[in-house]
Enzyme design. Sequence first.
Site, PDB file in Angstrom:
ATOM      1  N   ASP A 127       0.870  -1.164   0.000  1.00  0.00           N
ATOM      2  CA  ASP A 127       0.000   0.000   0.000  1.00  0.00           C
ATOM      3  C   ASP A 127       0.922   1.233   0.000  1.00  0.00           C
ATOM      4  OD1 ASP A 127      -2.158   1.816   0.674  1.00  0.00           O
ATOM      5  OD2 ASP A 127      -1.433   1.718   2.750  1.00  0.00           O
TER       6      ASP A 127
ATOM      7  N   ASP B 235      -0.149   5.089   1.151  1.00  0.00           N
ATOM      8  CA  ASP B 235      -0.358   6.014   2.273  1.00  0.00           C
ATOM      9  C   ASP B 235      -0.287   5.281   3.602  1.00  0.00           C
ATOM     10  OD1 ASP B 235      -0.853   8.584   0.971  1.00  0.00           O
ATOM     11  OD2 ASP B 235      -2.536   7.525   0.057  1.00  0.00           O
TER      12      ASP B 235
HETATM   13  C1  XBP Z   1      -5.303   6.278   1.155  1.00  0.00           C
HETATM   14  C2  XBP Z   1      -6.429   7.041   0.626  1.00  0.00           C
HETATM   15  C3  XBP Z   1      -6.190   8.185  -0.278  1.00  0.00           C
HETATM   16  C4  XBP Z   1      -5.371   9.311   0.344  1.00  0.00           C
HETATM   17  C5  XBP Z   1      -5.523  10.598  -0.451  1.00  0.00           C
HETATM   18  O1  XBP Z   1      -5.109   5.236   0.301  1.00  0.00           O
HETATM   19  O2  XBP Z   1      -7.563   6.715   0.909  1.00  0.00           O
HETATM   20  O3  XBP Z   1      -7.448   8.682  -0.628  1.00  0.00           O
HETATM   21  O4  XBP Z   1      -5.813   9.584   1.662  1.00  0.00           O
HETATM   22  O5  XBP Z   1      -5.128  10.407  -1.785  1.00  0.00           O
HETATM   23  P1  XBP Z   1      -4.037   4.026   0.494  1.00  0.00           P
HETATM   24  P2  XBP Z   1      -6.017  10.929  -2.989  1.00  0.00           P
HETATM   25  O6  XBP Z   1      -3.745   3.860   1.955  1.00  0.00           O
HETATM   26  O7  XBP Z   1      -4.716   2.882  -0.165  1.00  0.00           O
HETATM   27  O8  XBP Z   1      -2.805   4.416  -0.260  1.00  0.00           O
HETATM   28  O9  XBP Z   1      -6.405  12.336  -2.648  1.00  0.00           O
HETATM   29  O10 XBP Z   1      -5.150  10.852  -4.211  1.00  0.00           O
HETATM   30  O11 XBP Z   1      -7.217  10.038  -3.072  1.00  0.00           O
HETATM   31 MG    MG Z   2      -2.824   3.079   3.693  1.00  0.00          MG
END
Ligand code: XBP
Ligand code: MG
Length: 262
Positions: free
Chosen positions: A33, A35
Site C-alpha cells: 500500500d 499512504d
Molecule cells: C489512502 C487514501 C487516499 C489518500 C488521499 O489510500 O484513501 O485517498 O488519503 O489520496 P491508500 P487521494 O492507503 O490505499 O494508499 O487524494 O489521491 O485520493
Molecule cells: Mg494506507
Amino acid sequence: MHADTITRNRSFWWDRARCAYADVPALEAVIFDVDGTIADTERDGHRLAFNAAFAHHGLNVYWDVAEYGRLLRITGGERRIAADLLDRGYGQAAGELATAVHRTKTALFRDSILNGDIDPRPGLLDLIWGLHCAGIRIGIATTGRRSWVEPLVRQLIGDGVVEVTITGDDVTRLKPDPEAYQRALHELGIRPDAAMAIEDSAVGLRAARGAGLATVIVTTDYTAHQDFTGAAAVLPGYDGLEPLSARHCKRLHDRWWLGQRQ
Ligand code: XBP
Ligand code: MG
C-alpha cells in the site's frame, strides 16, 4: 534380531506424513500500500494539501488532525471531500466542488512530493532492497491518484524496482474493495498465495484479505488502535527490534499459509 524384523520396524521418510510445508507456495511478490505504508503521508502530507485546497477555493473548511483521522474511513480524497461537504450542508454543489478542490489538492500534493517533503518510513528502503536482492518482485496497490503516486514512488524507491503500480485511477472500486489488489496480482501474473500485502490500516487489510493475500500490518499513529484480526503480523514499523526483512517476510508468509492449510 532377524534382518526382516529390523527392516519392518525401521521408519523411512517416505512412509511419514507429508512435510507440513510441502503445500505452502513460495513467496514471489510483495505488494505495498502507499499512504501510511511507504510513507506516513496522511497527517502532515495529504491533510495539509486538502486544507490549502479548501482555502484556495474560498471554502471555510479546515480539517484538524483528529477530524482528518475520522475522515480517513472514507477512501479516496475526492469522495472524502464530497462526504464532508455534504455533511456541512453543501447539498447538490458538493460533488462538483469536491472534484475541483481535489484537483487542486492533487496538484499541491504532487508539488510537495517533487519538493522532497515526504520521507519513506524508516527501514522501508532496506526491506525493499532486501526483497529485490532475494528475487521477490514488488508491486504497489493504492487508492491514491497516479499523478502523485508515481513521482512519490520514483522519489522514494527509485526506478526499476517496482514492477506493477495500481492506483485509484486504475480501479472502479476503491479499498476496502479488493479490486486494486486483484489487478496487481493479475498484472504480476501470480496467484494470491504466492504474494503478500503490506498495509497500514484496517480498511487496507480488508482489501488485501478480500483478494486472498496474507497481510502484514505496519501501523501509524492514525491506525494503531484499529482491529487487525486476520493479519499475518502487526508491527509498529519496519525498523523494530527485529526489522522486517525479506527472510522475515518469507517466514510470515509461510507460517500464515501453513495456518490456513491446517
Ligand atoms: C489512502 C487514501 C487516499 C489518500 C488521499 O489510500 O484513501 O485517498 O488519503 O489520496 P491508500 P487521494 O492507503 O490505499 O494508499 O487524494 O489521491 O485520493
Ligand atoms: Mg494506507
